[in-house]
Design an enzyme around this catalytic site. Structure first.
Site, short mmCIF file in Angstrom:
data_model
loop_
_atom_site.label_atom_id
_atom_site.label_comp_id
_atom_site.label_asym_id
_atom_site.label_seq_id
_atom_site.Cartn_x
_atom_site.Cartn_y
_atom_site.Cartn_z
N THR A 1 0.84 -1.20 0.00
CA THR A 1 0.00 0.00 0.00
C THR A 1 0.87 1.25 0.00
O THR A 1 1.76 1.40 0.83
CB THR A 1 -0.93 -0.01 1.22
OG1 THR A 1 -1.83 -1.12 1.08
CG2 THR A 1 -1.73 1.27 1.31
N GLN B 1 -5.88 -7.82 -4.32
CA GLN B 1 -6.12 -8.09 -2.90
C GLN B 1 -7.35 -7.31 -2.44
O GLN B 1 -7.33 -6.07 -2.40
CB GLN B 1 -4.92 -7.72 -2.04
CG GLN B 1 -5.11 -8.23 -0.61
CD GLN B 1 -4.06 -7.72 0.36
OE1 GLN B 1 -4.01 -6.54 0.64
NE2 GLN B 1 -3.26 -8.62 0.90
N TYR C 1 -7.19 -5.98 10.21
CA TYR C 1 -8.26 -5.37 9.42
C TYR C 1 -9.53 -6.21 9.60
O TYR C 1 -9.57 -7.15 10.39
CB TYR C 1 -7.81 -5.23 7.97
CG TYR C 1 -6.67 -4.25 7.82
CD1 TYR C 1 -6.88 -2.88 8.02
CD2 TYR C 1 -5.37 -4.67 7.55
CE1 TYR C 1 -5.83 -1.97 7.93
CE2 TYR C 1 -4.32 -3.77 7.46
CZ TYR C 1 -4.56 -2.41 7.65
OH TYR C 1 -3.52 -1.51 7.58
N ARG D 1 -4.93 -14.29 2.63
CA ARG D 1 -3.74 -13.93 3.41
C ARG D 1 -4.08 -13.94 4.90
O ARG D 1 -5.06 -13.34 5.33
CB ARG D 1 -3.24 -12.55 3.01
CG ARG D 1 -1.87 -12.23 3.60
CD ARG D 1 -1.39 -10.84 3.24
NE ARG D 1 0.06 -10.79 3.13
CZ ARG D 1 0.79 -9.69 3.16
NH1 ARG D 1 0.20 -8.51 3.30
NH2 ARG D 1 2.09 -9.72 3.04
N ARG E 1 8.82 -4.09 0.60
CA ARG E 1 9.61 -2.87 0.76
C ARG E 1 10.74 -2.76 -0.26
O ARG E 1 10.95 -1.69 -0.83
CB ARG E 1 10.15 -2.80 2.19
CG ARG E 1 9.06 -2.59 3.23
CD ARG E 1 9.58 -2.75 4.64
NE ARG E 1 9.93 -4.14 4.94
CZ ARG E 1 10.32 -4.57 6.14
NH1 ARG E 1 10.41 -3.72 7.14
NH2 ARG E 1 10.61 -5.84 6.34
#
Length: 403
Positions: free
Chosen positions: A31, A106, A188, A235, A343
């Site tokens: 994100t 996703q 989440y 996930r 990353r």
């Protein structure tokens, strides 16, 4: 330059669903807040994903993509609930496919950690499995916005499953995605249902493990029938304490909860509904933050014992670079494991080739992850190349809708 990883399983093809992936390095959901203000994918995103699909036969997973307005909002996060979103994403998947690679969408619902202020502007409530806040700061933000968190009704839960998730999955297929990955990790919405720390319901969606897992399994069953199980993934992050999760401190141990979920997924496989892959987050990371080695608790070995299909493992696989002993052990330990990076894909658009050849990795710049401009997003070159740009101009360049 150090020895590359070309002779490991990392560069052995693997079949995921009906597609042959040429190597087992995956671009993890990353994100980066570069969508347009109306949540339509942007020109910046198009370049970003296209650049990272440059090695043919790669698998890219989209950043967390909102299934609906009510699922919880953040600024400049892409959505996939309307036709404009679909058309925008289609331009991105077309670009990825043009480079010979594949892409998963996703699907994301934020729940209690969505922006109460942004939801309020749309006339929507901040929702959660139970009326519990992630922190005192989140409580203060919600109260300041005049949008306190409230528990979902069973009718609303059914709506989120059978309307929002179904619509988003159908839209993802129309947008050209090869797979759909259900985000059920990192505190989440769906993770909030799974874990006792955030689910104190006493109805059909709370209490026992079976009831806490009901929403996840209903979504899996629905979307398996809607788009095909071979195009569907999920996930999980059993050990993450991000956003108020308790992990091993909870009243029910994560191995108990997640063993049930994974065992149910395997049962569906045994009955002919094999998911494309199962994505699991290693305890070395807590969402986007590395965990100190002395604080690492838990192992996902129990999942690999229960689940017999393809596995995607994520979580700081560069900690021991350039030797990559941990990565080699996991990817060479069987013939079904893929490794995802996030990353280092941000700062190395050609990460796959760098790992193949043992080339030096460009460090990522964390302060530039979550800013809504192009600098630090599309300004990292591939190895041995230079990009000509003015940093100040790129800092002023904001995302523009693709549609």
């Amino acid at each position: 330059m150090t020895a590359g990883l070309e002779n490991t399983n990392l560069f052995k093809p693997i079949t995921i669903g009906k597609n042959k992936i040429n190597q087992r390095i995956v671009f993890a959901p990353t994100t980066r807040l570069r969508a347009a203000d109306d949540h339509t994918p942007s020109d910046l995103m198009l370049q970003h994903y296209s650049d990272r699909a440059q090695t043919p036969g790669s698998l890219l997973i989209s950043e967390a993509t909102l299934i609906s307005l009510r699922a919880g909002l953040y600024p400049n996060i892409p959505g996939i609930w309307n036709d404009k979103h679909v058309q925008g994403w289609k331009k991105i998947t077309d670009a990825v496919h043009a480079r010979g690679s594949y892409m998963a969408c996703q699907l994301w619902s934020a729940g209690r950690v969505g922006s109460p202020e942004l939801l309020k502007k749309h006339g929507l409530d901040l929702i959660s499995p139970s009326a519990l806040y992630e922190s005192e700061d989140s409580k203060k933000a919600a109260e300041t916005a005049g949008n306190p968190v409230r528990a979902l009704t069973e009718e609303e839960i059914k709506g989120i499953i059978y309307e929002d998730y179904k619509n988003a999955a159908i839209n993802a297929m129309e947008a050209g995605f090869d797979y759909v990955e259900i985000h059920s990790a990192h505190g989440y919405m769906l993770d909030q249902f799974l874990q006792p720390a955030t689910n104190q319901r006493t109805d059909n969606y709370g209490g026992s493990i079976e009831k806490r897992a009901r929403i996840v399994l209903e979504i899996i069953d629905l979307l398996s029938d809607t788009i095909g199980a071979e195009k569907l993934a999920i996930r999980l992050s059993p050990w993450a304490k991000f956003q108020g999760m308790k992990a091993e401190e909870d009243t029910v141990h994560p191995i108990t909860t997640f063993s049930y979920v994974v065992n149910e997924l395997q049962k569906r496989t045994n009955n002919g509904k094999q998911l494309a892959y199962l994505s699991i987050v290693e305890p070395r990371v807590n969402n986007n933050i590395d965990v100190n080695f002395s604080d690492i608790v838990g192992s996902n070995d129990f999942i690999k014992q229960l689940w017999k299909g393809a596995i995607l493992q994520t979580g700081n696989y560069t900690y021991d670079s350039p030797e990559f002993k941990g990565l080699k052990a996991d990817v060479d330990g069987d013939d079904r494991t893929m490794i995802a990076f996030s990353r280092y894909f941000t700062s190395n658009p050609d990460l796959i080739e760098r790992l193949r050849k043992g080339l030096k990795l460009t460090p990522y710049v964390r302060p530039l992850f979550y800013v809504a401009h192009n600098y630090g997003y599309n300004t990292f070159p591939s190895y041995g190349k230079e990009l000509q740009f003015d940093p100040e101009t790129e800092k002023e360049r904001r995302p523009v809708s693709l549609i």
